[in-house]
Scaffold this motif. Structure first.
Motif, mmCIF file in Angstrom:
data_model
loop_
_atom_site.group_PDB
_atom_site.id
_atom_site.type_symbol
_atom_site.label_atom_id
_atom_site.label_comp_id
_atom_site.label_asym_id
_atom_site.label_seq_id
_atom_site.Cartn_x
_atom_site.Cartn_y
_atom_site.Cartn_z
ATOM 1 N N TYR A 128 33.950 29.843 42.253
ATOM 2 C CA TYR A 128 34.822 30.208 41.223
ATOM 3 C C TYR A 128 36.316 30.753 41.692
ATOM 4 O O TYR A 128 37.457 30.427 41.218
ATOM 5 C CB TYR A 128 34.170 31.466 40.439
ATOM 6 C CG TYR A 128 35.092 31.824 39.313
ATOM 7 C CD1 TYR A 128 35.057 31.357 37.891
ATOM 8 C CD2 TYR A 128 35.690 33.146 39.499
ATOM 9 C CE1 TYR A 128 35.944 31.765 37.062
ATOM 10 C CE2 TYR A 128 36.485 33.566 38.340
ATOM 11 C CZ TYR A 128 36.632 32.773 37.281
ATOM 12 O OH TYR A 128 37.275 33.493 36.122
ATOM 13 N N ASN A 129 36.257 31.502 42.955
ATOM 14 C CA ASN A 129 37.478 31.979 43.307
ATOM 15 C C ASN A 129 38.204 30.877 43.942
ATOM 16 O O ASN A 129 39.408 30.702 43.771
ATOM 17 C CB ASN A 129 37.172 32.997 44.366
ATOM 18 C CG ASN A 129 36.621 34.410 43.571
ATOM 19 O OD1 ASN A 129 36.856 34.693 42.581
ATOM 20 N ND2 ASN A 129 35.902 35.024 44.712
ATOM 21 N N THR A 132 39.927 29.120 40.940
ATOM 22 C CA THR A 132 40.940 29.727 40.423
ATOM 23 C C THR A 132 42.257 29.889 41.190
ATOM 24 O O THR A 132 43.338 29.733 40.610
ATOM 25 C CB THR A 132 40.725 31.373 40.106
ATOM 26 O OG1 THR A 132 39.265 31.117 39.320
ATOM 27 C CG2 THR A 132 41.529 32.236 39.748
ATOM 28 N N ASN A 136 45.916 28.201 40.243
ATOM 29 C CA ASN A 136 47.082 28.963 40.170
ATOM 30 C C ASN A 136 48.190 28.726 40.969
ATOM 31 O O ASN A 136 49.435 29.232 40.956
ATOM 32 C CB ASN A 136 46.652 30.748 40.448
ATOM 33 C CG ASN A 136 45.761 31.017 39.436
ATOM 34 O OD1 ASN A 136 45.879 30.769 38.339
ATOM 35 N ND2 ASN A 136 45.096 32.229 39.685
#
Length: 256
Positions: A128-129, A132, A136
């Motif tokens: 998930y990180n 993300t 970004n």
């Protein structure tokens, strides 16, 4: 003595079943004697009586004459036989299939669940990180190239020193290629093309006091390839002085 007992005694005494001799085996027997019953190469007295093989029993039942018969087989019960209708002649034929709709519906439901693609896949914290971080930082530069930042899960300073290790591997590669001029020429041509395509940039006077990482490379030969017979591979899994590699401090994203 029964025939099976005779045969067992012949085997126990290691005798030839054709001539009852001890001096040789059956395969080495030169006797031309044949059995008078089956005409095979053995004594007539040792012939087994052949009886028909037992047939599987089939259970059948029919309550009334001139009606179909219910027969139990290995595959289940089968209905077969005559059927007398009220009309003397009929050109219609009928076929029936008995099934359980609940079982079929259940099996179809299970099949659909196996083929169903989950719209919300479960991601680990690292995946998930990583996703993300990608969303970004991804961008397209003025030349149209997609630029993505490396998803670090640890600081770059944790890698330790890498220049000396990579330099030793580079000099060893130079020595090995010096004995293979043709492969060296292909290697150099590949690296020049790699730089011209913008995949790597020459750094003049690097500041070694800041966090950095040198990556060694080597070649892989594919003589049967129709496009490139030599390909350069960059090894980001080698360990630095802290026993960590660049790949080990990067997050692993979800499988696309």
């Amino acid at each position: 003595m029964s025939v099976p007992d005779r045969f067992e005694n012949v085997k126990r005494l290691s005798l030839c079943i054709i001539c009852l001799s001890k001096n040789h085996k059956v395969t080495q027997c030169t006797s031309t004697f044949k059995c008078k019953i089956c005409s095979r190469s053995h004594l007539t007295s040792s012939t087994f009586s052949l009886s028909p093989a037992p047939q599987p029993t089939v259970q059948t039942t029919s309550a009334v004459d001139n009606l179909p018969m219910l027969q139990k087989t290995l595959l289940g019960w089968v209905v077969s036989g005559k059927y007398n209708s009220d009309t003397p002649f009929s050109t219609k034929s009928s076929a029936f299939l008995l099934s359980c709709e609940e079982a079929i519906n259940f099996n179809l439901e299970q099949l659909w669940k196996l083929d169903e693609i989950s719209s919300t896949p479960k991601l680990t914290d690292e995946k998930y990180n990583c996703e993300t971080e990608f969303c970004n930082t991804v961008l397209r530069n003025a030349s149209g190239r997609v630029v993505v930042r490396l998803p670090f899960k640890d600081t770059l300073s944790s890698l330790g020193l890498s220049r000396d290790i990579v330099f030793r591997r580079f000099t060893a590669l130079e020595r090995r290629l010096s004995h293979m001029p043709e492969i060296k020429a292909q290697y150099v041509a590949f690296m020049i093309e790699y730089e011209n395509l913008g995949h790597m940039t020459r750094i003049e006077g690097p500041d070694l006091r800041t966090s950095h990482c040198y990556i060694p490379h080597h070649c892989v030969l594919k003589p049967n390839s129709t496009s490139k017979k030599l390909r350069v591979v960059f090894d980001a899994s080698y360990r630095t002085t802290t026993q960590k590699s660049l790949n080990s401090i990067l997050m692993v994203g979800a499988t696309i």
